[in-house]
Motif scaffolding. Structure first.
Motif, PDB file in Angstrom:
ATOM      1  N   ASP A 188      -5.742  -1.675  -5.080  1.00  0.00           N
ATOM      2  CA  ASP A 188      -5.189  -2.198  -3.831  1.00  0.00           C
ATOM      3  C   ASP A 188      -6.160  -3.226  -3.262  1.00  0.00           C
ATOM      4  OD1 ASP A 188      -3.627  -2.625  -1.625  1.00  0.00           O
ATOM      5  OD2 ASP A 188      -3.458  -0.519  -1.045  1.00  0.00           O
ATOM      6  N   GLU A 189      -5.840  -4.467  -3.450  1.00  0.00           N
ATOM      7  CA  GLU A 189      -6.684  -5.586  -3.012  1.00  0.00           C
ATOM      8  C   GLU A 189      -8.133  -5.427  -3.477  1.00  0.00           C
ATOM      9  OE1 GLU A 189      -6.185  -6.763   1.021  1.00  0.00           O
ATOM     10  OE2 GLU A 189      -4.090  -6.167   1.095  1.00  0.00           O
ATOM     11  N   THR A 249       0.831  -1.208   0.000  1.00  0.00           N
ATOM     12  CA  THR A 249       0.000   0.000   0.000  1.00  0.00           C
ATOM     13  C   THR A 249       0.864   1.257   0.000  1.00  0.00           C
ATOM     14  OG1 THR A 249      -1.797  -1.166   1.096  1.00  0.00           O
ATOM     15  CG2 THR A 249      -1.808   1.229   1.258  1.00  0.00           C
ATOM     16  N   GLN A 291      -7.457   0.526  -0.669  1.00  0.00           N
ATOM     17  CA  GLN A 291      -7.676  -0.715   0.078  1.00  0.00           C
ATOM     18  C   GLN A 291      -8.979  -0.680   0.880  1.00  0.00           C
ATOM     19  OE1 GLN A 291      -4.152  -1.966   2.126  1.00  0.00           O
ATOM     20  NE2 GLN A 291      -5.124  -3.675   3.135  1.00  0.00           N
TER      21      GLN A 291
HETATM   22 MG    MG Z   1      -2.119  -2.745   2.048  1.00  0.00          MG
END
Ligand code: MG
Ligand code: ATP
Lengths: 263, 303
Positions: B160-161, B44, B84
């Motif tokens: 992010d994810e 991140t 995220q």
């Molecule tokens: Mg992360």
């Protein structure tokens, strides 16, 4: 000149302002009620209740009724509370819990614009509240002077000043509960002792000195001049004070916010 | 051709702590590049440097061939970011969330409406446009964040994810959407904890741990290089079997109750074991990216 002072800020801050307006419009049916109703409450409690025991006052050599004396105070404190609440509790919730600022940072907006948009919005909230309150005062038939219509303009200035103050506290408090501190130590004393519900002159000399250093004192001087139509040169001093106060707290809030969020 | 992303020796410290150190990579147009690593690896943080959220401590970063810092505003118009966290506006509906975001990118109202309709359709949210964010399920929220990251028709999509907290159906659906976007030529940077996701979507990937790059390469090549095509897993092996493996010169990862054998002709070994030992606890399977990941980053839990 503004461009030279704040080079990082473009008109994009209005997008942030607009976001808050969009949310406000969804809840306006609830949010417009308190400022509209407040004069009724206060005027019944303070004005009608208290004026039975409080005689007419002399303000700058002119006799005014107690109700007329406190209407500008209600306007001034409403301006203060609306802006301060918006950039303290409400901005903090957006920053910490809703991560609204984080989301904005992934767009062409920068942090300075986000913070400026928030403060500009808080001034707008003060503007809306003051305007609604004037309507309330009008409904009660208590408008003495049409220059009361200048108060929404004062709300923009005062709102900006208190909005910047709130944002400054948002940039330094560790958690939302900590706002109780500036509320208790700064906002509430101002609410009571800024020439709001009794004339400053009744305070001891030293307390008057302190009161004169506080922004609400100057804002209420200005709103009182507008509602009563009593003008004097020292109003320019109050205007200058609020401008300088804003010019201090606004850049400070920007700087502290930068320090808090840009890691 | 100039790369879309060119990151050189990125470094990020928070006080005395170094979160990212000496990370370099590049992403070319139309590529999907993966950033893998355990919790706290610095994924991140790396991503945040890429879209200007976090300033670099040192290193150099170019997007679309231009230095990031001096051109940040201009470059941000060309990036879409799915952060995220699902940081949607809880006070707004699905539609309003996207409209507000479109305004941040100066997209005119009617144009925004066209794009929003298309995106809601694309992520199967079109029946939900009037729902409040708070009424959405976790998967819907995630898809809405994904839709939002595409509102500016980005040239670079940073995810992010993207599929965390999605059920398998939705995850598959998101994968196929992302593959579609890739086919259209979109460049994607992705972090994920799902190795299957990385394997399916990424042309190249980088595995990092504790802020540093461990390896970089194509998923298939990394599997070949670090674990081989086939992997043999032996559950609760007895001493006899262990002795046998050692005597035959096999190297294995000893997890206590389980042995993992990589980089050998595992099929042969499997047959050999079958002849001599009870092979019930033996499993021969394909090597996966997960094997590579665990082999390189270790099996210890991260704090
Ligand atoms: Mg992360
Ligand atoms: N603002 C910050 N201040 C101090 N430390 C930070 C900050 N942001 C991140 N870190 C630290 O940097 C390290 C890397 O964090 P990062 O969020 O980049 O990890 P990640 O790879 O994304 O992990 P995850 O898979 O859990 O999302 C962590 O140890 C984290 O605690």
């Amino acid at each position: 000149m503004i461009k030279a002072l704040f080079p990082k800020i473009s008109r994009r801050f209005l997008r942030v302002w607009q976001r808050n307006l969009t949310v406000y419009k969804k809840t306006w049916k609830v949010s417009f009620l308190p400022p509209l109703m407040e004069p009724f409450l206060f005027i019944v409690a303070f004005g009608i209740g208290l004026s039975a025991i409080v005689e007419d006052l002399t303000y700058r050599g002119i006799k005014v009724s107690y109700i007329d004396f406190i209407i500008p105070a209600l306007l001034g404190t409403t301006i203060m509370y609306n802006a301060f609440f918006e950039t303290s509790f409400a901005s903090f919730v957006r920053m910490r819990y809703q991560k609204t600022f984080d989301a904005m940072m992934a767009t062409p907006l920068n942090l300075e614009e986000i913070i400026t948009g928030e403060i500009a919005w808080s001034a707008t909230k003060s503007f809306i509240a003051a305007t609604l309150m004037i309507v309330g005062v009008g409904i009660l038939g208590l408008i003495d002077n049409l220059s009361i219509l200048l108060v929404p303009l004062l709300a923009l200035l005062g709102g900006f000043a208190f909005g910047a103050t709130g944002m400054f506290f948002t940039s330094i408090v560790p958690n939302i509960e900590t706002f109780n501190l500036p509320m208790f130590l700064f906002i509430t004393p101002m609410f009571l002792f800024s020439g709001t519900f009794f004339p400053l002159e009744t305070l001891p000399q030293w307390a008057q000195g302190i009161a004169l250093a506080l922004p609400l004192t100057h804002l209420v001087r200005l709103t009182r001049a507008a509602t009563l139509g009593i003008y004097h040169l020292s109003l320019l001093g109050s205007l200058a004070y609020l401008l300088l106060y804003s010019l201090f707290f606004y850049p400070l809030a920007l700087k502290k916010m930068q320090k808090r969020l840009i890691k | 051709m100039t790369p879309i992303v060119e990151a050189k020796n990125l470094k990020k410290t928070f006080g005395a702590f170094t979160a990212v150190e000496d990370v370099s990579f590049h992403i070319v147009k139309g590529e999907c590049f993966g950033l893998l690593g355990p919790n706290g690896a610095g994924k991140t943080t790396t991503i945040r440097m890429l879209y200007g959220y976090t300033p670099l401590t040192s290193g150099a970063l170019k997007l679309f061939g231009e230095d990031l810092e001096p051109n940040l505003r201009k470059l941000k118009y060309r990036i879409g970011v799915c952060q995220q966290e699902n940081n949607l506006d809880p006070d707004l509906t699905v539609l309003e969330n996207l409209q507000v975001f479109a305004r941040y990118f100066d997209i005119p109202k009617s144009e925004a409406r066209t794009r929003i309709d298309r995106l809601l359709e694309f992520f199967a949210l079109n029946n939900r446009s009037k729902a409040l964010f708070t009424d959405l399920s976790g998967g819907m929220r995630r898809r809405l964040v994904l839709a939002r990251s595409l509102i500016n028709n980005p040239d670079l999509l940073i995810l992010d994810e993207p599929t965390s907290a999605l059920d398998p159906q939705t995850r598959q659906q998101v994968w196929s959407r992302l593959l579609e976007l890739k086919k259209e030529g979109l460049t994607i940077l992705l972090t994920t904890h799902y190795m299957e996701e990385a394997y399916r979507l990424c042309d190249r990937l980088l595995i990092m741990d504790q802020g540093k790059v461990l390896v970089e390469g194509k998923p298939g090549e990394l599997i070949d290089r670090y674990v081989g095509r086939e992997v043999l897993e032996i559950d609760s092996p007895d001493q006899k079997l262990r002795d046998f493996l050692i005597s035959q010169g096999y190297m294995f990862d000893d997890l206590g109750t389980r042995l993992m054998i990589y980089n050998h002709n595992c099929r042969e070994l499997f047959d050999a074991i079958e002849k001599v030992f009870d092979h019930k606890n033996c499993m021969l399977r394909m090597g996966t990216l997960e094997d590579v990941f665990l082999k390189l980053t270790g099996r210890d839990l991260r704090e």
